[in-house]
Write a protein that holds these residues in place. Structure first.
Motif, short mmCIF file in Angstrom:
data_model
loop_
_atom_site.label_atom_id
_atom_site.label_comp_id
_atom_site.label_asym_id
_atom_site.label_seq_id
_atom_site.Cartn_x
_atom_site.Cartn_y
_atom_site.Cartn_z
N SER A 42 0.83 -1.21 0.00
CA SER A 42 0.00 0.00 0.00
C SER A 42 0.86 1.26 0.00
O SER A 42 0.51 2.27 -0.62
N ASP A 92 0.03 -1.56 7.95
CA ASP A 92 -0.65 -0.52 7.19
C ASP A 92 0.28 0.68 7.11
O ASP A 92 0.88 1.09 8.11
N ARG A 93 0.38 1.22 5.91
CA ARG A 93 1.17 2.44 5.72
C ARG A 93 0.32 3.48 5.01
O ARG A 93 -0.48 3.16 4.14
N TYR A 94 0.53 4.71 5.41
CA TYR A 94 -0.19 5.83 4.82
C TYR A 94 0.72 6.56 3.84
O TYR A 94 1.85 6.92 4.18
N ARG A 95 0.21 6.76 2.64
CA ARG A 95 0.94 7.52 1.62
C ARG A 95 0.58 8.99 1.76
O ARG A 95 -0.55 9.39 1.48
N ARG A 96 1.52 9.79 2.19
CA ARG A 96 1.25 11.21 2.37
C ARG A 96 1.11 11.91 1.01
O ARG A 96 1.88 11.62 0.09
N VAL A 98 5.92 7.96 3.34
CA VAL A 98 4.95 7.07 3.95
C VAL A 98 5.20 7.00 5.46
O VAL A 98 6.28 7.33 5.93
N ARG A 124 1.06 3.08 10.20
CA ARG A 124 -0.04 3.45 11.07
C ARG A 124 -0.76 2.20 11.56
O ARG A 124 -0.63 1.12 10.97
N THR A 135 -6.01 2.53 9.35
CA THR A 135 -5.87 3.98 9.35
C THR A 135 -4.87 4.47 8.32
O THR A 135 -4.57 5.67 8.27
N GLY A 136 -4.38 3.57 7.49
CA GLY A 136 -3.44 3.93 6.44
C GLY A 136 -4.05 3.78 5.06
O GLY A 136 -5.27 3.92 4.89
N SER A 137 -3.23 3.47 4.10
CA SER A 137 -3.67 3.39 2.71
C SER A 137 -4.03 1.98 2.25
O SER A 137 -4.49 1.80 1.12
#
Length: 278
Positions: A190, A214-218, A223, A226, A230-232
């Motif tokens: 992700s 889970d990782r969030y792409r800013r 990244v 999270r 709660t991520g991407s």
């Protein structure tokens, strides 16, 4: 469909020396009881340079204590995570360095068998990522020399890489030995903007183990890891993809960290998140 849930070693303890992931030198013994308390059946054991001198698997006395703790708490160790090869990559080094690192991989194979690990996860991401064709060829050579030894010991080599679906499938076609498999990571996927169902369609028959995070792409780039959901990562797609290949192996939680000292409760919650899908 029965599933086995595990946790990456070190997640059951506060981070040491500011390291997000490492062998827990101070608390590896306590993590067996914590794993069982949190609801996990296994620990994915870490070998890295930070923990090298404290890791019990490298001495007979340590192995004796390790065996006793596994038996006491009913916690398995079916995987050895080779983070040492992040510290000392098998590529972008001198010939002498590569030869020494390759010898170390060969030493780890019978050791993995000894601790009950059926797989060694080899990370080729971040500073160890393969970029050029020459680096791919070098890694293929390392794998082709190691796989016969691995087969003798009943150990598979699981490759963690950041290739896109088509590129990863093409790389795997160059090493057809079926004891080379993929360690697929939902967070890495992700974080790179990949789609799980597309990856599984491309090389799902070679996927042998799973890391869940889970990782969030800013939007501005970069990244961050999270808590699950709660991520991407699209976990509905992730678990549809797992079902599409009738995946029967273990699922290792390599998730974000909560508050120091609250590891067991935090991981219980993360495990419950996974069980809602799986």
């Amino acid at each position: 469909m029965p599933h086995t849930y595990g946790v990456m070693q070190g997640r059951l303890s506060p981070p040491e020396d500011g390291r997000f992931q490492s062998f827990p030198r101070k608390s590896w013994r306590e993590e067996f009881a914590r794993a069982r308390e949190a609801g996990f059946g296994y620990i994915e054991w870490i070998h890295d340079d930070y923990g090298r001198t404290a890791n019990p698997i490298f001495s007979e006395a340590g192995l004796k204590e390790f065996d006793a703790l596994k038996k006491e708490h009913g916690v398995a160790t079916p995987a050895l995570c080779g983070d040492w090869f992040m510290d000392f990559p098998l590529i972008r080094c001198t010939e002498a360095e590569q030869a020494a690192r390759e010898r170390h991989l060969h030493e780890l194979i019978p050791l993995a068998q000894r601790i009950g690990a059926q797989r060694i996860v080899l990370p080729f991401v971040d500073q160890s990522k393969m970029v050029t064709e020459g680096e791919k060829q070098a890694v293929i050579g390392v794998l082709e020399r190691a796989l016969p030894l691995a087969a003798q010991h009943g150990v598979e080599l699981h490759l963690e890489a950041d290739f896109g679906p088509a590129e990863f499938a093409a790389f795997l076609d160059r090493v057809p030995d079926r004891s080379l498999k993929v360690n697929w990571d939902s967070g890495n996927s992700s974080g790179l903007g990949y789609v799980a169902s597309e990856e599984f369609a491309a090389y799902g028959e070679r996927i042998g183990s799973i890391h869940i995070k889970d990782r969030y792409r800013r939007p501005e780039g970069g990244v961050e890891t999270r808590p699950l959901g709660t991520g991407s990562a699209d976990f509905a797609d992730v678990f549809r993809a797992l079902r599409s290949i009738d995946y029967q192996g273990g699922v290792t939680l390599q998730v974000a960290r909560g508050k120091d000292g609250d590891e067991v409760e935090f991981l219980r919650g993360q495990l419950e998140f996974v069980k809602r899908y799986w």
